[in-house]
Scaffold this motif. Structure first.
Motif, PDB file in Angstrom:
ATOM      1  N   GLY A 217       0.794  -1.219   0.000  1.00  0.00           N
ATOM      2  CA  GLY A 217       0.000   0.000   0.000  1.00  0.00           C
ATOM      3  C   GLY A 217       0.821   1.261   0.000  1.00  0.00           C
ATOM      4  N   PHE A 218       2.086   1.176   0.424  1.00  0.00           N
ATOM      5  CA  PHE A 218       2.921   2.379   0.449  1.00  0.00           C
ATOM      6  C   PHE A 218       3.462   2.748  -0.918  1.00  0.00           C
ATOM      7  N   THR A 219       3.193   1.916  -1.921  1.00  0.00           N
ATOM      8  CA  THR A 219       3.547   2.267  -3.295  1.00  0.00           C
ATOM      9  C   THR A 219       2.348   2.826  -4.048  1.00  0.00           C
ATOM     10  N   GLY A 220       1.180   2.803  -3.445  1.00  0.00           N
ATOM     11  CA  GLY A 220      -0.037   3.255  -4.106  1.00  0.00           C
ATOM     12  C   GLY A 220      -0.382   4.693  -3.785  1.00  0.00           C
ATOM     13  N   PRO A 221      -1.486   5.190  -4.360  1.00  0.00           N
ATOM     14  CA  PRO A 221      -1.848   6.602  -4.206  1.00  0.00           C
ATOM     15  C   PRO A 221      -2.473   6.950  -2.868  1.00  0.00           C
ATOM     16  N   ASP A 222      -2.957   5.970  -2.116  1.00  0.00           N
ATOM     17  CA  ASP A 222      -3.703   6.274  -0.887  1.00  0.00           C
ATOM     18  C   ASP A 222      -3.381   5.247   0.201  1.00  0.00           C
ATOM     19  N   PRO A 223      -2.177   5.332   0.791  1.00  0.00           N
ATOM     20  CA  PRO A 223      -1.824   4.369   1.837  1.00  0.00           C
ATOM     21  C   PRO A 223      -2.789   4.381   3.011  1.00  0.00           C
ATOM     22  N   LEU A 224      -3.305   5.540   3.378  1.00  0.00           N
ATOM     23  CA  LEU A 224      -4.219   5.637   4.515  1.00  0.00           C
ATOM     24  C   LEU A 224      -5.424   4.731   4.312  1.00  0.00           C
ATOM     25  N   ALA A 225      -6.071   4.843   3.166  1.00  0.00           N
ATOM     26  CA  ALA A 225      -7.259   4.028   2.921  1.00  0.00           C
ATOM     27  C   ALA A 225      -6.904   2.553   2.837  1.00  0.00           C
ATOM     28  N   TYR A 226      -5.764   2.246   2.223  1.00  0.00           N
ATOM     29  CA  TYR A 226      -5.370   0.848   2.052  1.00  0.00           C
ATOM     30  C   TYR A 226      -5.236   0.163   3.402  1.00  0.00           C
ATOM     31  N   TYR A 227      -4.636   0.858   4.356  1.00  0.00           N
ATOM     32  CA  TYR A 227      -4.373   0.227   5.653  1.00  0.00           C
ATOM     33  C   TYR A 227      -5.475   0.469   6.676  1.00  0.00           C
ATOM     34  N   LEU A 228      -5.934   1.679   6.805  1.00  0.00           N
ATOM     35  CA  LEU A 228      -6.911   1.948   7.857  1.00  0.00           C
ATOM     36  C   LEU A 228      -8.311   1.474   7.490  1.00  0.00           C
ATOM     37  N   ASP A 229      -8.566   1.252   6.205  1.00  0.00           N
ATOM     38  CA  ASP A 229      -9.860   0.695   5.798  1.00  0.00           C
ATOM     39  C   ASP A 229      -9.789  -0.816   5.573  1.00  0.00           C
TER      40      ASP A 229
END
Length: 450
Positions: free
Chosen positions: A112-124
């Motif tokens: 997720g840290f290579t994508g555009p929205d790490p926050l959503a990837y991990y916290l969602d």
């Protein structure tokens, strides 16, 4: 990284320290290109596909005549050492640093840290989590497994005997290094693979006594802990006490997210603040850099073993920024914590069995309890390589006194002991170059090895 939040104590008083009612940049791309993150195949451990390997972050020239292999502490990972390694290599060009990542790092989904929205990837919850119920293999990932893996790294670093290898670590990583030195590898003492030992705020023989937390290593405590592991509690949940989630990886994800946004967009209003648990959410708007500062600085009530001396919130502004006043600039913390996707600073899935084994290792003796766990600590008295020990304020002096006990009971020819009580447990990893007593004193020790 930590030896376990004051040896697995439940945190207290943090929310009050974070209730704010009133109130260094990344290295050049060329330098990063010279810091490869390399996989090494290791023995079978029963985990999922791709887990029978470890990684090392290499910093410094391949032509170096000395390799310093560093092991991170509890919940720590290879990027703990990148900034420290750069400073050491700059001070001592004849050294290459190998920062070790245990096989557990293969379980973490950092894509997720290579994508555009790490926050959503991990916290969602979009990331691939490692389900403890499906991870019975981790019950066998204790110190024996770790040291067998580490020996692969040490042998690779030695380049068929062409290089000296110094083994060290931070916190429980230092304990691991000492265990390696005393270990019996099919009749060969581990210390014969080494030219020196480096202990950074950790060790054995009561090194952590000054933290005020007892080592849980009585036979009855060990029996209970092993029973819990057999019952499915295969991952250590100590960091859930921080209050950022109750999964094994929850707190580590939060820290890496905080580092990511503080590194890439430090001065914008924090994107994580609205998602924080009520008890930890700052009561005034803060920047991404300031939120990271609140999560790591000792001034906000965090225990010594997960904090640094960085700075404080800016006095004014609609959105409060961060002001560096300490030895560890928040930009350096952000650079390290951002990782991305690997290597990282925080290990997500720390095996509970490894915690058990490292507690028993504290006695540093071939006891019946150690033997019952398969710990081959048979060669402590025969240690015959120089030792360096560095302590911060963390354990109130017992890091050095414990190292002195080890030296007195061995054949270690000489030792160097250093103290900086102005540092917390994590400061030596990230402090500004000019303020880091560890690098200033470790470099001469390494230069003097023969």
């Amino acid at each position: 990284m930590s030896s376990g939040i004051s040896r697995r104590a439940v945190l207290g008083g943090i929310a009050g320290g974070v209730a704010l009612a009133s109130g260094v940049t990344a290295g050049p791309a060329a330098a990063r290109d010279r810091e490869p993150y390399v996989a090494l195949n290791v023995g079978t451990g029963g985990g999922p596909a791709g887990s029978d390997r470890v990684h090392v972050l290499k910093v410094g020239p391949d032509s170096a005549h000395t390799a310093l292999v560093l092991v991170p502490g509890m919940f720590g990972a290879a990027n703990d050492f990148r900034l420290l390694a750069r400073d050491l290599v700059a001070a001592l060009p004849g050294v290459q640093v190998w920062a070790f990542d245990r096989r557990e790092e293969n379980l973490a989904d950092r894509s997720g840290f290579t994508g555009p929205d790490p926050l959503a990837y991990y916290l969602d919850g979009r990331y691939r989590a490692q389900d403890p119920a499906a991870s019975a293999f981790a019950a066998g990932w204790g110190l024996t497994r770790t040291l067998e893996d580490l020996r692969t790294v040490v042998r690779a670093a030695a380049c068929d005997g062409r290089r000296r290898v110094v083994l060290g670590g931070h916190s429980w990583g230092a304990t691991t290094a000492m265990a390696y030195a005393a270990w019996d590898f099919d009749g060969r003492p581990g210390h014969r693979d080494l030219t020196g030992l480096v202990l950074v705020d950790g060790g054995v023989r009561g090194a952590f006594d000054g933290t005020g937390q007892d080592v849980a290593d009585s036979p009855e405590e060990i029996r209970q802990r092993l029973a819990a592991i057999d019952g499915g509690a295969v991952f250590d949940l100590t960091l859930s006490a921080v209050g950022l989630g109750d999964r094994p990886e929850s707190t580590q994800i939060w820290y890496q997210l905080a580092g990511h946004y503080a590194h890439h967009d430090p001065d914008s209003r924090s994107v994580l603040q609205p998602r924080m648990p009520d008890a930890l959410r700052p009561q005034v708007p803060v920047t991404n850099a300031a939120l990271l500062g609140i999560l790591v600085d000792a001034g906000f009530g965090w225990p010594n073993d997960i904090s640094v001396h960085s700075g404080t919130l800016a006095d004014s502004g609609e959105t409060r920024g961060w002001t560096d006043t300490g030895i560890t600039p928040i930009a350096r913390v952000a650079e390290a914590y951002a990782g991305g996707p690997a290597p990282a600073v925080w290990e997500w899935y720390w095996p509970a069995r490894l915690s058990v084994d490292l507690d028993v290792t504290d006695a540093y003796a071939d006891t019946g309890l150690a033997r019952s766990l398969g710990l081959r600590l048979r060669h402590a008295a025969g240690l015959a390589v120089p030792l360096y020990a560095f302590q911060t304020s963390y354990a109130k002096g017992t890091i050095v006194s414990a190292a002195q006990r080890v030296v007195a009971g061995s054949r270690i020819p000489y030792a160097t002991y250093e103290t900086d009580n102005g540092m917390n447990h994590l400061d030596p990893l990230f402090a500004a170059t000019g303020h880091n007593t560890l690098t200033r004193t470790l470099a001469p020790f390494l230069a003097g090895l023969r």
